[in-house]
Design an enzyme around this catalytic site. Structure first.
Site, PDB file in Angstrom:
ATOM      1  N   GLN A  17       0.778  -1.242   0.000  1.00 40.21           N
ATOM      2  CA  GLN A  17       0.000   0.000   0.000  1.00 40.21           C
ATOM      3  C   GLN A  17       0.805   1.285   0.000  1.00 40.21           C
ATOM      4  O   GLN A  17       0.506   2.204  -0.777  1.00 40.21           O
ATOM      5  CB  GLN A  17      -0.959   0.026   1.202  1.00 40.21           C
ATOM      6  CG  GLN A  17      -1.866   1.234   1.224  1.00 40.21           C
ATOM      7  CD  GLN A  17      -2.837   1.273   2.394  1.00 40.21           C
ATOM      8  OE1 GLN A  17      -3.449   2.297   2.653  1.00 40.21           O
ATOM      9  NE2 GLN A  17      -2.982   0.177   3.102  1.00 40.21           N
ATOM     10  N   SER A  18       1.815   1.401   0.847  1.00 42.50           N
ATOM     11  CA  SER A  18       2.465   2.706   1.004  1.00 42.50           C
ATOM     12  C   SER A  18       3.123   3.174  -0.288  1.00 42.50           C
ATOM     13  O   SER A  18       2.882   4.296  -0.748  1.00 42.50           O
ATOM     14  CB  SER A  18       3.496   2.646   2.136  1.00 42.50           C
ATOM     15  OG  SER A  18       4.498   1.669   1.866  1.00 42.50           O
ATOM     16  N   ARG A  38       7.218  -9.815  -9.852  1.00 43.05           N
ATOM     17  CA  ARG A  38       7.742 -11.165 -10.052  1.00 43.05           C
ATOM     18  C   ARG A  38       6.782 -11.968 -10.923  1.00 43.05           C
ATOM     19  O   ARG A  38       5.568 -11.948 -10.703  1.00 43.05           O
ATOM     20  CB  ARG A  38       7.939 -11.868  -8.716  1.00 43.05           C
ATOM     21  CG  ARG A  38       9.119 -11.348  -7.919  1.00 43.05           C
ATOM     22  CD  ARG A  38       9.346 -12.159  -6.671  1.00 43.05           C
ATOM     23  NE  ARG A  38       8.238 -12.013  -5.724  1.00 43.05           N
ATOM     24  CZ  ARG A  38       8.196 -12.627  -4.539  1.00 43.05           C
ATOM     25  NH1 ARG A  38       9.174 -13.434  -4.183  1.00 43.05           N
ATOM     26  NH2 ARG A  38       7.167 -12.438  -3.730  1.00 43.05           N
ATOM     27  N   ASP A  73      12.732 -11.150 -13.513  1.00 44.13           N
ATOM     28  CA  ASP A  73      13.504 -11.840 -12.492  1.00 44.13           C
ATOM     29  C   ASP A  73      14.820 -11.091 -12.307  1.00 44.13           C
ATOM     30  O   ASP A  73      15.768 -11.255 -13.075  1.00 44.13           O
ATOM     31  CB  ASP A  73      13.769 -13.288 -12.918  1.00 44.13           C
ATOM     32  CG  ASP A  73      14.560 -14.068 -11.869  1.00 44.13           C
ATOM     33  OD1 ASP A  73      14.885 -13.488 -10.809  1.00 44.13           O
ATOM     34  OD2 ASP A  73      14.863 -15.252 -12.118  1.00 44.13           O
ATOM     35  N   LYS A  75      17.009 -11.477 -10.106  1.00 37.23           N
ATOM     36  CA  LYS A  75      18.113 -12.303  -9.618  1.00 37.23           C
ATOM     37  C   LYS A  75      18.883 -12.941 -10.771  1.00 37.23           C
ATOM     38  O   LYS A  75      20.027 -13.368 -10.594  1.00 37.23           O
ATOM     39  CB  LYS A  75      17.580 -13.385  -8.684  1.00 37.23           C
ATOM     40  CG  LYS A  75      16.969 -12.852  -7.396  1.00 37.23           C
ATOM     41  CD  LYS A  75      16.459 -13.979  -6.513  1.00 37.23           C
ATOM     42  CE  LYS A  75      15.850 -13.426  -5.220  1.00 37.23           C
ATOM     43  NZ  LYS A  75      15.323 -14.510  -4.354  1.00 37.23           N
ATOM     44  N   PHE A  97      10.969  -1.808  -0.109  1.00 37.72           N
ATOM     45  CA  PHE A  97      11.501  -3.092   0.349  1.00 37.72           C
ATOM     46  C   PHE A  97      11.886  -2.999   1.822  1.00 37.72           C
ATOM     47  O   PHE A  97      11.980  -1.912   2.408  1.00 37.72           O
ATOM     48  CB  PHE A  97      12.765  -3.462  -0.439  1.00 37.72           C
ATOM     49  CG  PHE A  97      12.520  -3.768  -1.893  1.00 37.72           C
ATOM     50  CD1 PHE A  97      11.561  -4.686  -2.279  1.00 37.72           C
ATOM     51  CD2 PHE A  97      13.284  -3.157  -2.873  1.00 37.72           C
ATOM     52  CE1 PHE A  97      11.359  -4.989  -3.612  1.00 37.72           C
ATOM     53  CE2 PHE A  97      13.097  -3.451  -4.212  1.00 37.72           C
ATOM     54  CZ  PHE A  97      12.128  -4.365  -4.586  1.00 37.72           C
ATOM     55  N   GLU A 139       0.798  -0.843   8.739  1.00 39.81           N
ATOM     56  CA  GLU A 139      -0.057   0.314   9.008  1.00 39.81           C
ATOM     57  C   GLU A 139      -0.250   0.584  10.496  1.00 39.81           C
ATOM     58  O   GLU A 139       0.051   1.680  10.991  1.00 39.81           O
ATOM     59  CB  GLU A 139      -1.423   0.098   8.340  1.00 39.81           C
ATOM     60  CG  GLU A 139      -2.501   1.104   8.716  1.00 39.81           C
ATOM     61  CD  GLU A 139      -2.186   2.510   8.243  1.00 39.81           C
ATOM     62  OE1 GLU A 139      -2.346   3.450   9.029  1.00 39.81           O
ATOM     63  OE2 GLU A 139      -1.783   2.661   7.081  1.00 39.81           O
ATOM     64  N   ASP A 168       0.311   3.894   6.010  1.00 38.83           N
ATOM     65  CA  ASP A 168       0.671   3.477   4.659  1.00 38.83           C
ATOM     66  C   ASP A 168       0.413   4.575   3.630  1.00 38.83           C
ATOM     67  O   ASP A 168       1.341   5.142   3.054  1.00 38.83           O
ATOM     68  CB  ASP A 168      -0.110   2.217   4.278  1.00 38.83           C
ATOM     69  CG  ASP A 168       0.557   0.946   4.782  1.00 38.83           C
ATOM     70  OD1 ASP A 168       1.790   0.895   4.798  1.00 38.83           O
ATOM     71  OD2 ASP A 168      -0.158   0.008   5.157  1.00 38.83           O
ATOM     72  N   GLY A 247      -8.416  21.511  17.373  1.00 39.75           N
ATOM     73  CA  GLY A 247      -8.093  22.875  16.972  1.00 39.75           C
ATOM     74  C   GLY A 247      -8.521  23.952  17.939  1.00 39.75           C
ATOM     75  O   GLY A 247      -8.463  25.137  17.627  1.00 39.75           O
ATOM     76  N   GLY A 248      -8.992  23.572  19.113  1.00 35.02           N
ATOM     77  CA  GLY A 248      -9.391  24.575  20.097  1.00 35.02           C
ATOM     78  C   GLY A 248     -10.839  24.990  20.005  1.00 35.02           C
ATOM     79  O   GLY A 248     -11.319  25.780  20.827  1.00 35.02           O
ATOM     80  N   GLN A 249     -11.576  24.488  18.996  1.00 39.04           N
ATOM     81  CA  GLN A 249     -13.002  24.775  18.884  1.00 39.04           C
ATOM     82  C   GLN A 249     -13.757  23.574  19.449  1.00 39.04           C
ATOM     83  O   GLN A 249     -13.669  22.483  18.902  1.00 39.04           O
ATOM     84  CB  GLN A 249     -13.405  25.006  17.426  1.00 39.04           C
ATOM     85  CG  GLN A 249     -12.692  26.158  16.747  1.00 39.04           C
ATOM     86  CD  GLN A 249     -13.139  27.510  17.276  1.00 39.04           C
ATOM     87  OE1 GLN A 249     -14.182  27.623  17.935  1.00 39.04           O
ATOM     88  NE2 GLN A 249     -12.360  28.534  17.005  1.00 39.04           N
TER      89      GLN A 249
END
Length: 415
Positions: A17-18, A38, A73, A75, A97, A139, A168, A247-249
């Site tokens: 996801q991220s 892959r 691939d 590798k 990764f 997450e 994420d 927010g103070g409200q």
């Protein structure tokens, strides 16, 4: 119409996801995003949380729009050779990764710089440098380590994670901004650079008001806008504030008509000082306007929960949408608690491209989120996610491989 990132090529080594959030956003702005997967497997989310057998899951499709997919691939020496060609042709490599994985593939920062000194290498990690930098992060771990969970929920309950994917997707959004900034700086320097966004850091950035409150608490011992005031107890760390506004409200979630059977028949109501007289008139408590116990914000704070209880007696006589119609006429800040079903069916969100219907060759039609950022000179058309390896031949041809070369690589399972 041209796109904001026309001509930018992204080599997408991200999964789950991220990272895909980041690269999808860049793709929506017009970048050519080549997703490397892959063979036979692809991104793990293709098969996660499937609702249709043997079809790419919504988890995958909703994070990988507007991209091209190739299988490779890395590798295999021939796969590495193809990857080197991609690095030479692309502007940005994005990866999420585990720490050190790119180095173990043989593509250290130094090697990438040899191949393409202008390349930007953008990474998402769980933690930045420090005691936890080698830890694997998901997450909810990020939410917990970034300060969100400890400050979410109610005072008499445990820490709580939020349904918003701030770890994420929130980190992916931060990384996308870093990439765009690096591309802009490259216009001056001509050089690439490393860009890193740690999930803990991104969550903390989104929780900055709580770090603000930690310092206020250490200085004063109390925070009057929190529900613990005046009768509760403050400890040495920012407490969970329920549904109080940051927010103070003063704000709270109140029941509306039908709450007994509808779990989302609620409205968020803010008793903003400039509209206090209007609030009193709407709920039939005009005597509060001049009452010294209610006339000022300072006087109201110790009584804020009983005030909300009184307001709730009025909101319970209206549906959340009826209450919205009335309150908006007086500019009283409020918002309905919308279910995902209501959001999916909201025509206005479809009209603005915030919710989009996409047609997929194996899934059929489904709903997804569109680009949340609207630009007047760079519109976004959301196209479906790619099938696994759908664009392998196309991309390999662009790299200079012949069809015979491609057939041979496929026979050797390099692609």
């Amino acid at each position: 119409m041209s796109k904001a990132l026309d001509g930018v090529k992204i080599l997408d080594f991200t999964h789950v996801q991220s990272g895909p959030t980041c690269t999808q956003l860049l793709a929506w702005f017009g970048a050519d995003v080549i997703k490397v997967e892959r063979a036979g497997e692809g991104d793990a989310t293709r098969g996660q949380l499937r609702d249709i057998p043997d079809v790419d899951s919504l988890y995958f499709t909703m994070l990988n729009h507007n991209k091209r997919s190739i299988t490779l691939d890395t590798k295999n020496p021939k796969g590495k050779a193809a990857l080197e060609k991609l690095i030479k042709q692309c502007d940005v490599l994005v990866e999420n990764f585990a720490p050190g994985a790119l180095d173990r593939m043989g593509f250290t920062w130094e090697r990438i710089q040899e191949l393409n000194p202008a390349m930007i290498v953008a990474s998402i990690k769980g933690f930045g440098p420090g005691p936890y930098e080698d830890c694997k992060v998901y997450e909810n771990v990020a939410q917990c380590a970034g300060g969100s969970a400890s400050t979410t929920g109610f005072d008499d309950g445990p820490p709580m994670v939020t349904g918003a994917q701030i770890g994420d997707s929130g980190t992916g959004l931060h990384l996308a901004l870093g990439i765009v900034a690096a591309l802009y700086q490259r216009k001056t320097t001509g050089r690439g650079q490393k860009v890193m966004a740690a999930m803990q850091d991104a969550v903390l950035n989104l929780c900055r008001v709580k770090l603000r409150d930690q310092q206020r608490l250490e200085r004063t011992g109390i925070m009057k806008e929190y529900p613990q005031y005046p009768n509760g107890v403050f400890g040495d760390a920012v407490p969970r504030a329920g549904n109080a506004s940051g927010g103070g409200q003063p704000g709270w979630i109140l029941k509306c008509k039908g709450w007994e059977t509808d779990p989302n028949a609620y409205i968020y109501f803010i008793t903003q000082a400039p509209v206090w007289k209007s609030v009193c008139k709407v709920i039939g408590k005009e005597e509060w306007i001049d009452d010294p116990d209610y006339a000022t914000p300072t006087a109201r704070l110790p009584r804020i929960m009983p005030i909300f209880e009184t307001i709730e007696q009025w909101t319970k006589t209206k549906t959340k949408f009826e209450a919205m119609d009335i309150l908006n006429k007086y500019d009283i800040p409020c918002g309905p608690i919308l279910s995902m079903k209501e959001i999916a069916e909201e025509p206005a969100l479809r009209a603005t491209g915030t919710v989009v219907e996409v047609d997929h060759p194996t899934r059929g039609k489904y709903l997804t989120v569109g680009n949340p950022i609207k630009m007047s000179d760079s519109s976004t058309e959301v196209t479906r996610s790619p099938l696994l390896g759908e664009h392998t031949d196309e991309v390999m041809t662009e790299l200079g491989y012949t069809m015979e070369d491609i057939a041979a690589l496929r026979a050797e399972r390099v692609i």
